[in-house]
Design an enzyme around this catalytic site. Structure first.
Site, PDB file in Angstrom:
ATOM      1  N   PRO A  45       0.826  -1.213   0.000  1.00 15.85           N
ATOM      2  CA  PRO A  45       0.000   0.000   0.000  1.00 15.85           C
ATOM      3  C   PRO A  45       0.861   1.264   0.000  1.00 15.85           C
ATOM      4  CG  PRO A  45      -0.079  -1.079   2.161  1.00 15.85           C
ATOM      5  CD  PRO A  45       0.701  -1.976   1.261  1.00 15.85           C
ATOM      6  N   ASP A  46       0.312   2.340  -0.615  1.00 17.91           N
ATOM      7  CA  ASP A  46       1.055   3.607  -0.508  1.00 17.91           C
ATOM      8  C   ASP A  46       0.660   4.218   0.831  1.00 17.91           C
ATOM      9  OD1 ASP A  46      -1.033   5.693  -2.726  1.00 17.91           O
ATOM     10  OD2 ASP A  46      -1.395   4.818  -0.754  1.00 17.91           O
ATOM     11  N   PHE A  47       0.951   5.475   1.047  1.00 21.35           N
ATOM     12  CA  PHE A  47       0.714   6.047   2.380  1.00 21.35           C
ATOM     13  C   PHE A  47      -0.578   6.844   2.435  1.00 21.35           C
ATOM     14  CE2 PHE A  47       4.616   4.783   4.295  1.00 21.35           C
ATOM     15  CZ  PHE A  47       5.484   4.649   3.221  1.00 21.35           C
ATOM     16  N   ARG A  48      -0.826   7.637   1.338  1.00 19.15           N
ATOM     17  CA  ARG A  48      -1.863   8.666   1.501  1.00 19.15           C
ATOM     18  C   ARG A  48      -3.085   8.472   0.602  1.00 19.15           C
ATOM     19  NH1 ARG A  48       3.158  10.552   2.211  1.00 19.15           N
ATOM     20  NH2 ARG A  48       3.591  11.579   4.192  1.00 19.15           N
ATOM     21  N   GLN A 118      11.838   7.163  -2.800  1.00 24.70           N
ATOM     22  CA  GLN A 118      11.460   7.348  -1.391  1.00 24.70           C
ATOM     23  C   GLN A 118      11.093   5.998  -0.785  1.00 24.70           C
ATOM     24  OE1 GLN A 118       8.751  11.116  -1.074  1.00 24.70           O
ATOM     25  NE2 GLN A 118       8.545  10.288  -3.143  1.00 24.70           N
ATOM     26  N   ASN A 119      11.022   4.979  -1.635  1.00 28.79           N
ATOM     27  CA  ASN A 119      10.502   3.695  -1.182  1.00 28.79           C
ATOM     28  C   ASN A 119      11.559   2.903  -0.418  1.00 28.79           C
ATOM     29  OD1 ASN A 119       8.224   4.483  -2.507  1.00 28.79           O
ATOM     30  ND2 ASN A 119       8.584   3.214  -4.320  1.00 28.79           N
ATOM     31  N   ILE A 120      11.097   2.118   0.551  1.00 26.56           N
ATOM     32  CA  ILE A 120      12.011   1.335   1.407  1.00 26.56           C
ATOM     33  C   ILE A 120      11.898  -0.154   1.070  1.00 26.56           C
ATOM     34  CG2 ILE A 120      11.893   3.003   3.291  1.00 26.56           C
ATOM     35  CD1 ILE A 120       9.737   1.305   4.618  1.00 26.56           C
ATOM     36  N   ASP A 121      11.159  -0.454  -0.013  1.00 26.37           N
ATOM     37  CA  ASP A 121      10.869  -1.862  -0.326  1.00 26.37           C
ATOM     38  C   ASP A 121      11.974  -2.543  -1.141  1.00 26.37           C
ATOM     39  OD1 ASP A 121       8.351  -0.495  -2.563  1.00 26.37           O
ATOM     40  OD2 ASP A 121      10.460  -0.908  -3.000  1.00 26.37           O
ATOM     41  N   HIS A 138      15.052   7.564   1.580  1.00 27.54           N
ATOM     42  CA  HIS A 138      14.485   7.297   2.909  1.00 27.54           C
ATOM     43  C   HIS A 138      15.024   5.995   3.462  1.00 27.54           C
ATOM     44  CE1 HIS A 138      10.892  10.143   1.931  1.00 27.54           C
ATOM     45  NE2 HIS A 138      12.051  10.772   2.046  1.00 27.54           N
ATOM     46  N   CYS A 149      23.681   2.571  20.323  1.00 28.40           N
ATOM     47  CA  CYS A 149      25.158   2.466  20.202  1.00 28.40           C
ATOM     48  C   CYS A 149      25.594   2.314  18.749  1.00 28.40           C
ATOM     49  CB  CYS A 149      25.663   1.276  21.043  1.00 28.40           C
ATOM     50  SG  CYS A 149      25.278  -0.311  20.301  1.00 28.40           S
ATOM     51  N   CYS A 178      23.587  -1.706  27.006  1.00 28.50           N
ATOM     52  CA  CYS A 178      22.985  -0.949  25.895  1.00 28.50           C
ATOM     53  C   CYS A 178      21.486  -1.224  25.808  1.00 28.50           C
ATOM     54  CB  CYS A 178      23.648  -1.288  24.566  1.00 28.50           C
ATOM     55  SG  CYS A 178      22.938  -0.273  23.245  1.00 28.50           S
ATOM     56  N   GLY A 214       4.433   8.210  -9.192  1.00 27.77           N
ATOM     57  CA  GLY A 214       3.879   7.564  -8.007  1.00 27.77           C
ATOM     58  C   GLY A 214       4.239   8.210  -6.685  1.00 27.77           C
ATOM     59  N   THR A 215       4.214   9.544  -6.660  1.00 25.27           N
ATOM     60  CA  THR A 215       4.495  10.216  -5.382  1.00 25.27           C
ATOM     61  C   THR A 215       3.592  11.429  -5.213  1.00 25.27           C
ATOM     62  OG1 THR A 215       6.169  11.369  -4.047  1.00 25.27           O
ATOM     63  CG2 THR A 215       6.407  11.520  -6.449  1.00 25.27           C
ATOM     64  N   SER A 216       3.246  11.702  -3.941  1.00 25.39           N
ATOM     65  CA  SER A 216       2.385  12.863  -3.658  1.00 25.39           C
ATOM     66  C   SER A 216       3.225  14.126  -3.531  1.00 25.39           C
ATOM     67  CB  SER A 216       1.643  12.623  -2.332  1.00 25.39           C
ATOM     68  OG  SER A 216       2.593  12.472  -1.273  1.00 25.39           O
ATOM     69  N   CYS A 259       0.557   4.040 -13.095  1.00 21.93           N
ATOM     70  CA  CYS A 259       1.907   4.050 -13.670  1.00 21.93           C
ATOM     71  C   CYS A 259       2.209   2.817 -14.527  1.00 21.93           C
ATOM     72  CB  CYS A 259       2.978   4.258 -12.603  1.00 21.93           C
ATOM     73  SG  CYS A 259       2.844   3.188 -11.199  1.00 21.93           S
TER      74      CYS A 259
HETATM   75  N1  APR Z   1      -0.164   4.726 -10.361  1.00 19.83           N
HETATM   76  C1  APR Z   1       0.060   6.067 -10.337  1.00 19.83           C
HETATM   77  N2  APR Z   1      -0.014   6.812  -9.194  1.00 19.83           N
HETATM   78  C2  APR Z   1      -0.310   6.158  -8.049  1.00 19.83           C
HETATM   79  C3  APR Z   1      -0.548   4.762  -7.998  1.00 19.83           C
HETATM   80  C4  APR Z   1      -0.468   4.052  -9.224  1.00 19.83           C
HETATM   81  N3  APR Z   1      -0.678   2.728  -9.274  1.00 19.83           N
HETATM   82  N4  APR Z   1      -0.821   4.423  -6.699  1.00 19.83           N
HETATM   83  C5  APR Z   1      -0.752   5.558  -5.973  1.00 19.83           C
HETATM   84  N5  APR Z   1      -0.449   6.605  -6.772  1.00 19.83           N
HETATM   85  C6  APR Z   1      -0.193   8.003  -6.400  1.00 19.83           C
HETATM   86  C7  APR Z   1      -1.132   8.563  -5.374  1.00 19.83           C
HETATM   87  O1  APR Z   1      -2.214   9.205  -6.025  1.00 19.83           O
HETATM   88  C8  APR Z   1      -0.232   9.578  -4.660  1.00 19.83           C
HETATM   89  O2  APR Z   1      -0.190  10.809  -5.385  1.00 19.83           O
HETATM   90  O3  APR Z   1       1.085   7.973  -5.799  1.00 19.83           O
HETATM   91  C9  APR Z   1       1.140   8.942  -4.747  1.00 19.83           C
HETATM   92  C10 APR Z   1       1.529   8.224  -3.464  1.00 19.83           C
HETATM   93  O4  APR Z   1       1.728   9.221  -2.496  1.00 19.83           O
HETATM   94  P1  APR Z   1       2.071   8.782  -0.991  1.00 19.83           P
HETATM   95  O5  APR Z   1       1.149   7.708  -0.567  1.00 19.83           O
HETATM   96  O6  APR Z   1       2.161  10.052  -0.185  1.00 19.83           O
HETATM   97  O7  APR Z   1       3.519   8.124  -1.084  1.00 19.83           O
HETATM   98  P2  APR Z   1       4.902   8.889  -1.183  1.00 19.83           P
HETATM   99  O8  APR Z   1       4.785  10.131  -2.017  1.00 19.83           O
HETATM  100  O9  APR Z   1       5.923   7.893  -1.594  1.00 19.83           O
HETATM  101  O10 APR Z   1       5.168   9.299   0.370  1.00 19.83           O
HETATM  102  C11 APR Z   1       6.369   9.981   0.628  1.00 19.83           C
HETATM  103  O11 APR Z   1       5.913   9.863   2.987  1.00 19.83           O
HETATM  104  O12 APR Z   1       5.353   8.757   4.903  1.00 19.83           O
HETATM  105  C12 APR Z   1       6.394   9.196   4.160  1.00 19.83           C
HETATM  106  O13 APR Z   1       8.520   8.247   4.192  1.00 19.83           O
HETATM  107  C13 APR Z   1       7.230   8.039   3.702  1.00 19.83           C
HETATM  108  O14 APR Z   1       8.492   7.836   1.645  1.00 19.83           O
HETATM  109  C14 APR Z   1       7.203   8.159   2.184  1.00 19.83           C
HETATM  110  C15 APR Z   1       6.883   9.623   1.982  1.00 19.83           C
END
Ligand code: APR
Length: 283
Positions: A45-48, A118-121, A138, A149, A178, A214-216, A259
């Site tokens: 799952p993504d975050f937001r 930004q992904n940790i996977d 990240h 330590c 420790c 794929g990032t907000s 994507c």
């Molecule tokens: N295809 C295209 N866009 C997608 C898809 C997909 N299949 N799935 C999700 N998205 C979009 C969402 O609409 C959103 O704009 O990807 C974005 C994901 O945003 P976040 O969930 O905020 O993830 P991210 O931007 O990686 O978060 C950044 O927040 O919590 C911290 O450290 C954590 O690295 C993370 C950072």
């Protein structure tokens, strides 16, 4: 630029022109910037995202607020939510997506300048992107250490603890006094980003194209990367929604689509679709 008024100039670029630019061979240095959205189709799952995002589903861990799961101060008081999440997210259970393979294909074509993630996977590595072409801003699960330590711990030691059912909190045994928490080298809120993040900035001064996927663009300093791209090279956003200030420049291209679908359309336009699908099939 106030988007409410008709832009003073017509947009010069669209996805087709980006594909032609890549196919022409003139585009030799591509900067890729990605977030959790490129791993959602892998089952992470993504975050937001409103319903499916991690932060919407962490309620079961009764956190003060969702981001606390990655907050170093909260972690010290209550490490269980993070380790519970780590149990679900631990690398090795997930296969890279075709979008990860697209990044690998850019490298195979010799035009990937750098991929900032930004992904940790660690799915970019699993897809074949070499370490020297990756900035894991990240951090990741790739290594771990005691947060007090700083003693490093072996992968299989922490893996045993995190994959145990119920999860066993890994604490430092290096010295009797420790007893610190052993945490994967993931950057928590309140921790500094890896030094290589800031040293990698200068790579942005010489690129032919930036692709953001794929990032907000909500979390700084990573979210500032697209703005660091000099004016001139086109910036392509592939995302479910418009984010950041991409779209404010003449050569920006915004492609609002899942994507995995978007990279197939782009590669079809370039003439790379068969190669992309074969690369992914072999991953
Ligand atoms: N295809 C295209 N866009 C997608 C898809 C997909 N299949 N799935 C999700 N998205 C979009 C969402 O609409 C959103 O704009 O990807 C974005 C994901 O945003 P976040 O969930 O905020 O993830 P991210 O931007 O990686 O978060 C950044 O927040 O919590 C911290 O450290 C954590 O690295 C993370 C950072």
């Amino acid at each position: 630029i106030d988007e409410s008024i008709e832009p003073l100039y017509l947009k010069r670029r669209d996805l087709k022109s980006i594909a032609e630019y890549i196919a022409s061979g003139e585009c030799q240095k591509v900067a890729v910037m990605v977030g959790a959205g490129i791993s959602t189709s892998a089952g992470i799952p993504d975050f937001r995202s409103p319903d499916t995002g991690l932060y919407a589903n962490l309620k079961r861990l009764d956190l003060p607020e969702p981001e606390a799961v990655f907050d170093i101060t909260y972690f010290r008081t209550n490490p269980l939510p993070f380790y519970t999440l780590a149990h679900d997210l631990y690398p090795g259970k997930y296969r890279p997506t075709i979008t990860h393979s697209f990044i690998h294909l850019l490298h195979k074509k010799g035009i990937l300048k750098m991929c900032w993630t930004q992904n940790i996977d660690t799915l970019e590595r699993a897809a074949g992107v070499p370490g020297e072409k990756l900035v894991e801003a990240h951090g990741s699960f790739a290594s771990q250490r005691c947060i007090e330590c700083k003693a490093p711990y072996p992968d299989d030691w922490i893996k045993q603890h995190i994959l145990a059912n119920p999860v066993e909190i890994p604490t430092c045994k290096d010295t009797p006094e420790c007893n610190g928490l052993v945490k994967p080298d993931i950057v928590f809120f309140g921790e500094p980003l890896p030094a290589e993040f800031s040293s990698s900035m200068e790579q942005l001064d010489d690129v032919d194209l930036a692709i953001v996927m794929g990032t907000s663009l909500m979390v700084y300093p990573f979210a500032g990367l697209p703005t660091r791209v000099p004016h001139g090279p086109p910036r392509l956003l592939i995302n479910n929604e418009k984010v950041g200030e991409i779209g404010s420049r003449r050569d920006d291209v915004i492609f609002l689509k899942e994507c995995d679908e978007a990279v197939k359309i782009l590669c079809k336009e370039i003439g790379w679709l068969d190669e992309l699908e074969k690369l992914w099939a072999d991953t």
